[in-house]
Design an enzyme around this catalytic site. Sequence first.
Site, PDB file in Angstrom:
ATOM      1  N   SER A   1      46.488  26.326  35.682  1.00  0.00           N
ATOM      2  CA  SER A   1      46.549  27.682  35.123  1.00  0.00           C
ATOM      3  C   SER A   1      45.192  28.128  34.596  1.00  0.00           C
ATOM      4  CB  SER A   1      47.599  27.751  34.006  1.00  0.00           C
ATOM      5  OG  SER A   1      47.309  26.818  32.981  1.00  0.00           O
TER       6      SER A   1
ATOM      7  N   GLU B   1      46.632  33.625  28.695  1.00  0.00           N
ATOM      8  CA  GLU B   1      47.709  32.637  28.763  1.00  0.00           C
ATOM      9  C   GLU B   1      48.646  32.715  27.569  1.00  0.00           C
ATOM     10  OE1 GLU B   1      48.264  27.915  29.863  1.00  0.00           O
ATOM     11  OE2 GLU B   1      46.529  29.066  30.529  1.00  0.00           O
TER      12      GLU B   1
ATOM     13  N   ASP C   1      41.539  23.573  27.989  1.00  0.00           N
ATOM     14  CA  ASP C   1      41.441  23.697  29.436  1.00  0.00           C
ATOM     15  C   ASP C   1      40.451  24.778  29.848  1.00  0.00           C
ATOM     16  OD1 ASP C   1      43.450  21.848  29.238  1.00  0.00           O
ATOM     17  OD2 ASP C   1      45.056  23.222  29.827  1.00  0.00           O
TER      18      ASP C   1
ATOM     19  N   GLU D   1      44.845  14.434  23.105  1.00  0.00           N
ATOM     20  CA  GLU D   1      45.959  15.263  23.589  1.00  0.00           C
ATOM     21  C   GLU D   1      46.635  15.988  22.435  1.00  0.00           C
ATOM     22  OE1 GLU D   1      45.747  16.216  26.828  1.00  0.00           O
ATOM     23  OE2 GLU D   1      45.749  14.067  27.173  1.00  0.00           O
TER      24      GLU D   1
ATOM     25  N   GLY E   1      49.736  18.788  35.135  1.00  0.00           N
ATOM     26  CA  GLY E   1      49.028  18.530  33.893  1.00  0.00           C
ATOM     27  C   GLY E   1      47.528  18.483  34.069  1.00  0.00           C
TER      28      GLY E   1
END
Length: 399
Positions: free
Chosen positions: A143, A177, A189, A43, A139
């Site tokens: 998007s 983004e 992502d 992360e 999460g």
Amino acid sequence: MTWLSPGDPDDLRARLRREFESAFGSAPDVLGRAPGRVNLMGEHTDYNAGLVLPVALPHATWAAVRRRDDDVVRIRSRQQEHGWEGTVAGCAPGGPQGWAAYAAGVLWALGTGAAEGVEPLSVPGVDLLLDSTVPVGAGLSSSAALECAVAAAVVAALGLDLDTHRPGVVAAAIRAETEVVGAPTGGMDQTVAMLAEAGAALLVDFADGSSRPVDLGLAASGLRLLVTDTRVSHALVDGGYGERRADCEEAARRLGVASLREATPARAEELDDDRLRRRARHITTEIERVRRTVEAFADDDHAALGRLLLASHVSMRDDFEISCPELDAAVETAVEAGAVGARMTGGGFGGSAVALVPAERVEAVARAIDLRFVRDGFAAPAHLLAEPGPGASVRRVGD
């Protein structure tokens, strides 16, 4: 107990085509699909040139696209009351706002050259309708799923082969983004949304951009990935994500390295600023946890996986400070109820937790989390099963 279904793909395609025809008067040219994701380990390491280990979800965003003969852009979504209309030129930064910026920004990025070495495409006006089963603000990368579904569909509508344009789509989605939406994404992502393979996680190295599938052996081990959406919505444009990124960049600068990938946990302890030291400690130890997680899956070492997942959560909670009471409760309760291990997942400040659970304990773990949330006065969570799926795909209408 609330379970979030990915929906039946054939039903979703048929519904999207019907509603596109109703909204725009004729059939779309192409239907694109891109998945959400759950990150198993790594992360905030992507923008630190580190390692990540995400899985593409069966839950996905769908985009129906038809080329127009002018430069008009019309965007609608089944999840939004109002659409957006403008022009291709109006899709640039400073134009669309809110949810529509994710879709319109992709058109701008594809048309201006998504990244160095990526040729710009001749993007015409389009009619675009979106539908999604990826929970928003959970999460789970709703998007990036939207961006990649739009980009994949537009590339196919232009008559181009999606497989040869996957790297360009990743770059376009990232640029949309960061530059149009204004969210400081690290690129994980979008990468997994385009490059994932069914049945496997995707190990991505952001130092060189390489990736490879990692067989998790879940079926053979009798394990499932249980994702719990805490219903605490997060937004990456709210500031916390950007602040963590700035902290990491400052920590790297003070250590004299290009990124924290070049540092070590021992080097992180040299920082005299407590906050920066803790941020660097999380990143440097998290990168090592990704390596060890891949090894633990290969060895079918459940005890090691449990320790790694918990250590990652503690690091995000204490050193990176991106957890919240609901995420802590979901992780703690999942382990108490029989999960091998659990951790929060995603950018933080809300969102979801992921637990590695024996198949026969899935219902019991989800029920225990629900009861804990009632006891603690939290809003009811929702759950989904993360079956590792493939990356984005397209289908031409009529095929």
